[in-house]
Enzyme design. Structure first.
Site, PDB file in Angstrom:
ATOM      1  CG  ASP A  47     -12.168  66.406  29.799  1.00 47.69           C
ATOM      2  OD1 ASP A  47     -11.949  65.375  30.455  1.00 47.69           O
ATOM      3  OD2 ASP A  47     -12.247  67.536  30.295  1.00 47.69           O
ATOM      4  CD  GLU A  48      -9.373  63.024  32.664  1.00 50.24           C
ATOM      5  OE1 GLU A  48      -8.429  62.691  33.383  1.00 50.24           O
ATOM      6  OE2 GLU A  48     -10.437  63.474  33.096  1.00 50.24           O
ATOM      7  CG  ASP A  75      -9.144  67.399  32.435  1.00 50.24           C
ATOM      8  OD1 ASP A  75      -9.485  66.299  32.887  1.00 50.24           O
ATOM      9  OD2 ASP A  75      -9.965  68.321  32.227  1.00 50.24           O
TER      10      ASP A  75
HETATM   11  P1  TTP Z   1     -14.116  66.924  33.747  1.00 56.77           P
HETATM   12  O1  TTP Z   1     -12.790  67.025  33.073  1.00 56.77           O
HETATM   13  O2  TTP Z   1     -14.162  66.247  35.079  1.00 56.77           O
HETATM   14  O3  TTP Z   1     -14.772  68.369  33.966  1.00 56.77           O
HETATM   15  P2  TTP Z   1     -14.791  69.651  33.016  1.00 56.77           P
HETATM   16  O4  TTP Z   1     -13.931  69.448  31.801  1.00 56.77           O
HETATM   17  O5  TTP Z   1     -16.204  70.047  32.747  1.00 56.77           O
HETATM   18  O6  TTP Z   1     -14.170  70.768  33.962  1.00 56.77           O
HETATM   19  P3  TTP Z   1     -12.646  70.965  34.409  1.00 56.77           P
HETATM   20  O7  TTP Z   1     -12.255  72.319  33.905  1.00 56.77           O
HETATM   21  O8  TTP Z   1     -12.685  70.916  35.905  1.00 56.77           O
HETATM   22  O9  TTP Z   1     -11.839  69.857  33.803  1.00 56.77           O
HETATM   23  O10 TTP Z   1     -15.133  66.149  32.820  1.00 56.77           O
HETATM   24  C1  TTP Z   1     -15.114  66.249  31.395  1.00 56.77           C
HETATM   25  C2  TTP Z   1     -16.520  66.275  30.837  1.00 56.77           C
HETATM   26  O11 TTP Z   1     -17.206  65.083  31.229  1.00 56.77           O
HETATM   27  C3  TTP Z   1     -17.354  67.425  31.352  1.00 56.77           C
HETATM   28  O12 TTP Z   1     -17.204  68.598  30.573  1.00 56.77           O
HETATM   29  C4  TTP Z   1     -18.744  66.872  31.291  1.00 56.77           C
HETATM   30  C5  TTP Z   1     -18.583  65.400  31.509  1.00 56.77           C
HETATM   31  N1  TTP Z   1     -18.946  65.049  32.910  1.00 56.77           N
HETATM   32  C6  TTP Z   1     -20.273  64.754  33.221  1.00 56.77           C
HETATM   33  O13 TTP Z   1     -21.132  64.785  32.329  1.00 56.77           O
HETATM   34  N2  TTP Z   1     -20.616  64.427  34.495  1.00 56.77           N
HETATM   35  C7  TTP Z   1     -19.693  64.396  35.498  1.00 56.77           C
HETATM   36  O14 TTP Z   1     -20.030  64.092  36.657  1.00 56.77           O
HETATM   37  C8  TTP Z   1     -18.314  64.700  35.188  1.00 56.77           C
HETATM   38  C9  TTP Z   1     -17.270  64.722  36.268  1.00 56.77           C
HETATM   39  C10 TTP Z   1     -18.004  65.024  33.889  1.00 56.77           C
HETATM   40 MG    MG Z   2     -11.962  68.704  31.991  1.00 60.39          MG
HETATM   41 MG    MG Z   3     -11.578  65.258  32.636  1.00 59.40          MG
END
Ligand code: TTP
Ligand code: MG
Ligand code: MG
Length: 351
Positions: free
Chosen positions: A108-109, A12
């Site tokens: 992103d995962e 991720d």
């Molecule tokens: P995530 O992987 O949940 O969050 P992140 O990558 O920003 O942070 P982390 O380091 O905790 O992994 O989500 C991936 C992307 O999806 C995030 O950068 C932006 C988008 N996203 C939104 O736009 N709204 C949301 O509610 C979530 C959870 C994610």
């Molecule tokens: Mg992330």
């Molecule tokens: Mg994610």
């Protein structure tokens, strides 16, 4: 050494949207950055915040106006989905080319399946994944490794950002036992609250509930999922190269304004699409009497716009409402006739 063990890594990206912005604007480094879904100038909510901004109190979902009051000098940037999608695509292609068995779970995962015969070997694979992502794009990520998707995801969540954690099968039971109930995927705050009412504050407490008790409390599907998750069991296979024909998002209306709810559904659906274009938009209504009505519209051209999702969704909803005056229980928004912008397809794991 015993034979090979099948393991799964969840990769991720750290603060993905905000990190993509830092990558192309190095002057942002060390400063609090939030990428926001704007609905109007200075109005909207945070999609992703870098860890500097998070330490100062910024959170995903927080309205921009509140975040700006909370975090001095917060830099807010609009979502640039096509840029993030292109970086995501590079990462996913590199993972598939290197490891073969990969499920792209969201923008992103990704889950990566591999064999290893020891903790050390699994750690080497995890480091290799982190290096591959970094060398391909400059993006930092966190990798969690376990015997199934559930453990991999929890291991990843527990070691963010820029982390690597391997939970070998023999450590799974203890790993889950030491975790809090709300760190288990799909066990959200409402479920935790209902478990508390049943007298369960820890994983150990909740394990004392029988499968039948959990099923009667949460329904069959969720009850069984929770029963298994508490024991580290998760048999969902990787879904590789699954071609999606539709994406949809549902929510219960409750006391909300239906048009605001449609806007929220559109925003959530748009996020899942991450660059995929659609030509048909549909609204699904489930009434209080549990009957269902759907209405869809085919667009002249393929689209990938949140505004179009909102506008067409609202219009279709109005048209269905005009048909009778029954009470609406749930609303769904769906897009079909999809055009993939790359050969990867996104699974439905993150909702
Ligand atoms: P995530 O992987 O949940 O969050 P992140 O990558 O920003 O942070 P982390 O380091 O905790 O992994 O989500 C991936 C992307 O999806 C995030 O950068 C932006 C988008 N996203 C939104 O736009 N709204 C949301 O509610 C979530 C959870 C994610
Ligand atoms: Mg992330
Ligand atoms: Mg994610």
């Amino acid at each position: 050494m015993s034979g090979n063990i099948k393991l799964i890594a969840l990769v991720d990206m750290d603060y993905f949207f905000a990190q993509c912005e830092e990558l192309r604007k190095p002057e942002l480094n060390g400063r609090p950055v939030a990428v926001c879904m704007f609905t109007a100038p200075e109005r909207g909510a945070i999609s992703s915040a870098n860890y500097v901004a998070r330490k100062l109190g910024a959170k995903v979902g927080m309205p921009v106006s509140i975040a700006k009051l909370q975090v001095n000098d917060l830099i807010t940037l609009p979502v640039d989905m096509s840029y993030y999608s292109s970086l995501s695509s590079k990462i996913m292609h590199a993972l598939i080319a290197q490891y073969g068995k990969v499920e792209v779970a969201s923008i992103d995962e990704a889950y990566v399946e591999f064999d290893a015969s020891s903790y050390e070997e699994a750690t080497r694979v995890g480091s290799g994944i982190k290096d591959l992502v970094l060398n391909t794009t400059g993006i930092k990520c966190t990798v969690g490794i376990g015997q199934n998707k559930l453990i991999a995801k929890m291991a990843c969540d527990s070691t963010k950002p820029n982390g690597l954690r391997v939970v070998m099968p023999e450590e799974s039971a203890e790993f889950i036992e030491k975790s809090s109930l709300n760190s288990i995927p799909y066990i959200g705050s409402k479920t935790v609250e209902r478990l508390r009412v049943l007298g369960c504050n820890t994983v150990d407490d909740a394990r004392k509930l029988s499968a039948e008790q959990l099923e009667s409390e949460f329904g069959r599907k969720k009850g069984i999922f929770i029963y298994n998750a508490l024991r580290g069991i998760d048999e969902r296979p990787l879904q590789t190269n699954r071609v999606r024909k539709e994406y949809e998002k549902f929510a219960t209306l409750g006391h909300k304004d239906p048009f605001n709810l449609i806007d929220e559904l559109a925003a959530a659906l748009f996020l899942k699409l991450s660059g995929i274009k659609f030509q048909e938009i549909g609204v699904i209504i489930i009434y209080e009497d549990m009957t269902v009505r759907t209405k869809a519209k085919t667009l002249k051209f393929f689209a990938n716009s949140i505004d179009q999702l909102k506008a067409e969704g609202r219009q279709l909803f109005k048209e269905i409402l005009a048909l009778d005056d029954r009470k609406v229980r749930r609303i769904g928004l769906r897009v079909t006739k999809l055009k993939q912008t790359n050969y990867l397809s996104l699974s439905d794991y993150t909702t």
